[in-house]
Motif scaffolding. Structure first.
Motif, PDB file in Angstrom:
ATOM      1  N   THR A  60       0.863  -1.184   0.000  1.00  0.00           N
ATOM      2  CA  THR A  60       0.000   0.000   0.000  1.00  0.00           C
ATOM      3  C   THR A  60       0.893   1.225   0.000  1.00  0.00           C
ATOM      4  N   GLN A  61       0.686   2.092  -0.983  1.00  0.00           N
ATOM      5  CA  GLN A  61       1.443   3.346  -1.048  1.00  0.00           C
ATOM      6  C   GLN A  61       0.491   4.469  -1.425  1.00  0.00           C
ATOM      7  N   HIS A  63       0.161   8.380  -2.673  1.00  0.00           N
ATOM      8  CA  HIS A  63       0.858   9.506  -3.291  1.00  0.00           C
ATOM      9  C   HIS A  63       0.192  10.822  -2.907  1.00  0.00           C
ATOM     10  N   SER A  89      -4.766   8.942  -3.800  1.00  0.00           N
ATOM     11  CA  SER A  89      -4.178   8.345  -4.991  1.00  0.00           C
ATOM     12  C   SER A  89      -2.960   7.567  -4.529  1.00  0.00           C
ATOM     13  N   GLY A  90      -2.687   6.490  -5.243  1.00  0.00           N
ATOM     14  CA  GLY A  90      -1.552   5.658  -4.871  1.00  0.00           C
ATOM     15  C   GLY A  90      -1.622   4.329  -5.568  1.00  0.00           C
ATOM     16  N   THR A  91      -1.021   3.319  -4.930  1.00  0.00           N
ATOM     17  CA  THR A  91      -1.051   1.968  -5.466  1.00  0.00           C
ATOM     18  C   THR A  91      -1.395   0.993  -4.347  1.00  0.00           C
ATOM     19  N   TYR A  92      -2.117  -0.048  -4.713  1.00  0.00           N
ATOM     20  CA  TYR A  92      -2.449  -1.135  -3.803  1.00  0.00           C
ATOM     21  C   TYR A  92      -2.133  -2.429  -4.529  1.00  0.00           C
ATOM     22  N   GLY A  94       0.274  -3.074  -6.423  1.00  0.00           N
ATOM     23  CA  GLY A  94       0.709  -2.772  -7.784  1.00  0.00           C
ATOM     24  C   GLY A  94      -0.338  -2.138  -8.674  1.00  0.00           C
ATOM     25  N   ASN A  95      -1.565  -1.989  -8.208  1.00  0.00           N
ATOM     26  CA  ASN A  95      -2.632  -1.383  -9.006  1.00  0.00           C
ATOM     27  C   ASN A  95      -2.836   0.066  -8.580  1.00  0.00           C
ATOM     28  N   ALA A  96      -2.828   0.963  -9.559  1.00  0.00           N
ATOM     29  CA  ALA A  96      -3.013   2.387  -9.270  1.00  0.00           C
ATOM     30  C   ALA A  96      -4.480   2.672  -8.950  1.00  0.00           C
ATOM     31  N   PHE A  97      -4.690   3.645  -8.069  1.00  0.00           N
ATOM     32  CA  PHE A  97      -6.047   4.091  -7.759  1.00  0.00           C
ATOM     33  C   PHE A  97      -6.011   5.585  -7.479  1.00  0.00           C
ATOM     34  N   ALA A  98      -7.144   6.231  -7.680  1.00  0.00           N
ATOM     35  CA  ALA A  98      -7.298   7.646  -7.357  1.00  0.00           C
ATOM     36  C   ALA A  98      -8.783   7.946  -7.272  1.00  0.00           C
TER      37      ALA A  98
END
Length: 125
Positions: A60-61, A63, A89-92, A94-98
């Motif tokens: 989990t990251q 941005h 916004s970030g990645t979970y 390896g999948n980007a989300f916003a």
């Protein structure tokens, strides 16, 4: 007493936002109860160990992390409910989300202070 508890929960939520944004595992470990049960955006259940591991490993990251609103209901001197709308916004995994997300969190005051014992997050569409 309700306003004092509400202020305490607001402070805990602010600490949580900072810890989540930075993947600060030691701070998250303090704020999350060992018996946490949390429903993620796809309905999967997560435990404290799973959540901390995602932050520890970069699964989990975040941005961007922009709180938009926070509603709190004090149920007793030991329990409160927080509902937060946050742009993320970030990645979970390896999948980007916003987008905007709604978090519901149950806070419990115990020997370790206020900790999250339950909750969920869902995308706002």
């Amino acid at each position: 007493m309700d306003s004092e508890i509400e202020n305490q929960i607001r402070e805990c939520e602010a600490r949580l936002y900072t810890a989540m944004s930075a993947s600060d595992v030691p701070e998250l470990d303090i704020l999350i109860a060992d018996d946490l049960l949390f429903a993620g955006p796809t309905g999967e259940l997560a435990t404290k160990a799973m959540d901390l591991d995602l932050h520890r490993t970069g699964g989990t990251q975040f941005h961007e992390f922009v709180p938009k609103e926070l509603e709190i209901r004090v149920w007793s001197e030991h329990f409160a409910l927080a509902s937060a709308k946050i742009f993320l916004s970030g990645t979970y995994l390896g999948n980007a989300f916003a987008g905007d997300y709604r978090y519901m969190r149950v806070w419990r005051r115990g020997k370790s202070g206020w900790q999250i014992v339950g909750g969920s997050v869902s995308a706002m569409v």
